[in-house]
Design an enzyme around this catalytic site. Structure first.
Site: not given
Length: 395
Positions: A104-105
């Site tokens: 998610d990053e």
């Protein structure tokens, strides 16, 4: 321009994906992890649940006690992996280099995409809009000249944040923050720093390096640089290394341009040799300088075509050196070159031209001479002319 790095972080990722599949969960306290009476732990919590003290890695039983009205849902990794795949594909269209971090990053290097930090802000807003409209997710973005500051900035104003740290403001941005906001400083390290009166990143940055080195060894010196907003680590995709670098520290700090340039030439020969060893060509050249006061700066230049030619690498790096040294009074402690945006050994333009074939044959011949007799065994006419000039040293 200076480097421009984004850190993009999807807010409450697991929860947000669950809300996409079940819109009735939006606006409610949601805990991802499983049945609240099980022995599992919280994988993620919505911001509504976090207000009650629920956080990741907390036992589910404790989460239920803190927030009995929460909706508990099981972990569903296939859904998260698919959402992550779409997210990485999207950010890949908005940056020259992407370095994923988990699901998610990601770090994005947009130095070749935006001309300045005003344009970087607009680009970040467009990225956030696309993540929202095309994926149904919310992203927080930090923008800075280096990875460490961009990462701290992305967490500064969550959720749905956008924080741009202008060049030259890295240290002042970090200074007032709690020392544990600095990646790499966990509770144990923070407790040790508290014993010597260090509670903020600014207080850490102000420590003499010998104090940190004595307490934390070489890791202390790394933390000191990060606390000062100094981080020249490149944005690199997963898997195979995407850059080749060499650097050298001078026995004595120097301001002698001729000495710096000749050192640069030797470094570029070594970088070109490493590129050939790895059967790679480079499109981007980055110059690294560390001044006598330990401030480190990097500047990069994008070439017109991929290359393994040490003279082409040197010409790009030397141009960056002249720009950085113009009007600069400080002496140089360290100089380095990084070749990045690597491709395979074949040329991507004019593959079948006679000139290209001749150049590749020449490069192979030079490589063989370097391998047999060393990197200084063959020199360009330009190098010989520079040595003949013997400019006076100013060290």
């Amino acid at each position: 321009m200076v480097r421009c790095i984004f850190h993009v972080d999807l807010d409450a990722f697991f929860v947000s994906v669950e809300q996409l599949h079940d819109p009735s969960l939006k606006g409610r306290p949601v805990v991802v992890g499983g049945h609240p009476d099980s022995r599992g732990v919280v994988s993620a919590a919505s911001y509504e649940a976090r207000r009650y003290g629920v956080h990741s890695a907390m036992p589910l039983v404790q989460a239920k006690r803190l927030c009995p009205q929460a909706v508990f849902v099981p972990v569903s990794f296939p859904k998260y992996v698919e959402a992550s795949r779409r997210f990485m594909a999207l950010v890949g269209t908005m940056a020259s280099v992407v370095e994923p971090l988990g699901l998610d990053e990601a770090f994005l290097d947009v130095s070749d995409v935006v001309p300045d930090f005003a344009a970087a802000r607009a680009h970040a807003l467009e990225l956030k809009r696309r993540v929202r409209d095309e994926l149904g997710l919310i992203a927080s973005v930090g923008v800075a000249t280096c990875k460490i500051v961009a990462k701290v900035a992305s967490d500064f104003d969550k959720p749905d944040g956008l924080v741009v740290v202008q060049p030259g403001e890295e240290a002042s941005f970090l200074a007032p923050l709690d020392v544990q906001k600095l990646p790499g400083v966990g509770k144990k390290t923070a407790d040790g720093l508290a014993e010597i009166g260090v509670h903020t990143i600014g207080q850490l940055a102000a420590l003499p390096q010998e104090v940190l080195q004595r307490r934390l060894g070489r890791y202390g010196l790394l933390l000191l640089s990060l606390a000062r907003g100094i981080d020249d680590s490149p944005v690199e995709p997963r898997g195979e290394a995407k850059s080749v670098s060499r650097e050298t520290t001078f026995a004595r700090d120097t301001h002698d341009i001729a000495h710096l340039d000749s050192t640069l030439q030797a470094i570029c020969v070594e970088v070109a040799h490493d590129l050939r060893e790895n059967r790679k060509r480079a499109r981007t050249v980055t110059l690294k300088l560390r001044y006598e006061d330990f401030q480190t700066v990097t500047r990069q230049s994008t070439l017109n075509v991929d290359t393994v030619d040490p003279q082409v690498l040197h010409d790009a790096a030397a141009s960056l050196l002249r720009t950085l040294m113009a009007g600069e009074r400080r002496r140089i402690r360290l100089i380095g070159v990084r070749a990045s945006r690597l491709s395979g050994p074949e040329r991507q333009l004019d593959m079948f031209s006679q000139d290209t074939a001749k150049m590749q044959n020449l490069e192979r011949a030079i490589a063989q001479l370097h391998d047999r007799f060393g990197p200084k065994s063959i020199q360009t006419l330009r190098e010989r002319e520079k040595k003949a000039e013997k400019p006076p040293r100013t060290t």
